[in-house]
Design an enzyme around this catalytic site. Structure first.
Site, short mmCIF file in Angstrom:
data_model
loop_
_atom_site.label_atom_id
_atom_site.label_comp_id
_atom_site.label_asym_id
_atom_site.label_seq_id
_atom_site.Cartn_x
_atom_site.Cartn_y
_atom_site.Cartn_z
N GLU A 212 5.75 -8.19 -0.90
CA GLU A 212 5.49 -6.96 -0.16
C GLU A 212 6.26 -7.04 1.15
OE1 GLU A 212 4.09 -4.43 -1.37
OE2 GLU A 212 3.24 -5.32 -3.18
N CYS A 246 4.40 -2.09 8.52
CA CYS A 246 5.50 -2.12 7.55
C CYS A 246 5.87 -0.74 7.03
CB CYS A 246 5.16 -3.05 6.39
SG CYS A 246 3.70 -2.56 5.45
#
Length: 468
Positions: A212, A246
């Site tokens: 991720e 993110c």
């Protein structure tokens, strides 16, 4: 913890798993225990996160970390029995009367490496999926946020046996050893640069990995959309955790004619969200001095290359690692802020006149973790969706697609591989195992060698029947 001890813990977990993987009731009990642990220790976790950042609001940690974890656990408990059910599928006609089905089974002992920007969420959220799938797990929170890492270690290790769930803390050298262990699956959240190293470390063991990562997530505003609404929602998503998210919008694409209006609306919303920002206890600091200096450096680089930097707060007196929000106009591709993920409260504005130009620009770059498009025209929306590729999309807002439990979350290309959240997280930590059950008398028995006489005719007939 030493390399030897890490290996010992992993071997103990694998041995315990072989003696009997957790059944559904144990998984549910473990999820309920984790929920109770989070609730009982939420004040400690919030204080530790505050300490790591130097300042991050209690409300932000509750809203962005504690609440999502509890809701994930609730969702998993509600659906777990259904997720684990055997699923029958239509069998091949030439193998009748056999039946065919698949079922999800746990992998074994998995490794989970968290990330500093949302240490609690990004360490424990994959753990929820791993527990639901029936695995044992070893956690490694990020050393960049040491206070929250140590609290996580204490509350996990004091409530779960080491051979089931265990947490280790340590520096970069421990992280390297951790990623090289022969886990049955390795889950990592972090930067693309470190993700490459994690994948390389896991390769000799053929350990499957979920990465991720991040990337430069664009926000594209069509000229027909309300700039007022777009500016408000973009800045809300951008300034969570001072841009250290993110999926934060990394840059905005708008026609040049909208620059003045966008700047005005952004200033209004920043003042509304964070009045008296340098004294505001709800505006986060940058995680440490190194990251603060990196952000300061890319601002200097942009200004030296012709950018116009707009300060978005009234009070600009700096202290510690507080960086006030900024818009950057007149950007070009040779600027550092257009080459790397910003991960801070700096928002470049790129002027492109058409949606086609915007999509071409995005497609020329590494695939982003998220894409945000603001438009009310369904035809254009579908065109943008069909002509771009990103980890996820939110239309007419930012960030919140990651909170949808029934949607997968994950990147593509440079922004990552694999998915989690909800059923997709359960699948990530499971083996979808295929099973065929043949009956006492089977048509396939007639197709064993030697292939003579009627068997040749049967094979010829089968060939005709299987043609398109």
């Amino acid at each position: 913890m030493s390399e030897v001890n890490l290996q010992t813990v992993l071997e103990a977990q694998k041995l315990a798993f072989r003696k009997g993987s957790p059944d559904i009731e144990k998984r549910k009990d473990s999820l309920k225990k984790l929920s109770l642990i989070i609730e009982e220790n939420k004040d400690r976790l919030i204080e530790a996160v505050y300490q790591d950042f130097g300042l991050r609001s209690r409300e932000e940690t509750l809203f962005l970390e504690i609440f999502p974890l509890q809701d994930e656990i609730r969702h998993a408990l509600k659906h777990l029995r259904d997720w684990t059910k055997r699923r029958y599928v239509r069998g091949a006609w030439f193998l009748l009367p056999s039946t065919a089905y698949y079922q999800y089974q746990p992998l074994g002992s998995v490794g989970i490496m968290g990330a500093w920007n949302y240490q609690v969420l990004l360490t424990l959220s994959p753990l929820i999926d791993a527990i639901a799938a029936g695995n044992h797990a070893i956690l490694k929170p990020s050393e960049i946020a040491p206070a929250s890492a140590e609290v996580l270690k204490e509350i996990i290790n004091s409530n779960f046996p080491k051979e089931y769930i265990h947490c280790v803390t340590g520096d970069e050298s421990l992280a390297k050893k951790f990623s090289a262990l022969p886990f049955d699956h390795l889950f990592f959240t972090g930067s693309t640069k470190i993700g490459k190293l994690i994948m390389a470390a896991a390769a000799p063991n053929l350990t499957p990995v979920t990465l991720e990562l991040g990337g430069k997530s664009p926000a594209i505003i069509h000229k027909s959309f309300s700039v007022e609404i777009a500016a408000k929602r973009i800045m809300a998503g951008k300034l969570f955790n001072a841009g250290q998210t993110c999926v934060a919008p990394d840059y905005v694409i708008i026609p040049q004619a909208l620059n003045a209006k966008f700047e005005l609306q952004v200033k209004k919303n920043v003042s509304r969200f964070y009045p008296n920002i340098t004294q505001n206890e709800q505006y986060s600091h940058i995680i440490n001095q190194d990251h603060y200096e990196r952000l300061s450096s890319i601002l200097i680089d942009a200004e030296e290359k012709g950018a116009r930097i707009v300060e978005l707060s009234d009070n600009t007196s700096m202290k510690d690692t507080l960086l006030t929000p900024k818009l950057v106009f007149n950007v070009s591709n040779d600027m550092e802020l257009m080459q790397e993920e910003i991960f801070g409260p700096i928002l470049p504005v790129l002027n492109l006149e058409t949606i086609e130009e915007a999509v071409d620009y995005v497609n020329d770059k590494p695939k982003p973790l998220a894409l945000y498009y603001f438009d009310n025209n369904e035809k254009r929306i579908n065109w943008v969706l069909n002509n771009t590729l990103s980890g996820g999309v939110t239309l007419n807002d930012t960030v919140y697609h990651l909170a949808q439990h029934n949607l997968p979350f994950g990147g593509v290309g440079a922004s990552g591989m694999g998915h989690y959240h909800g059923f997709d997280g359960f699948k990530t930590f499971s083996k979808k195992r295929a099973v065929m059950h043949q009956k006492r008398f089977a048509a396939s028995d007639m197709l064993h060698p030697p292939f003579t006489g009627i068997k040749k005719k049967l094979i010829k007939i089968m060939g005709k029947l299987t043609r398109v």
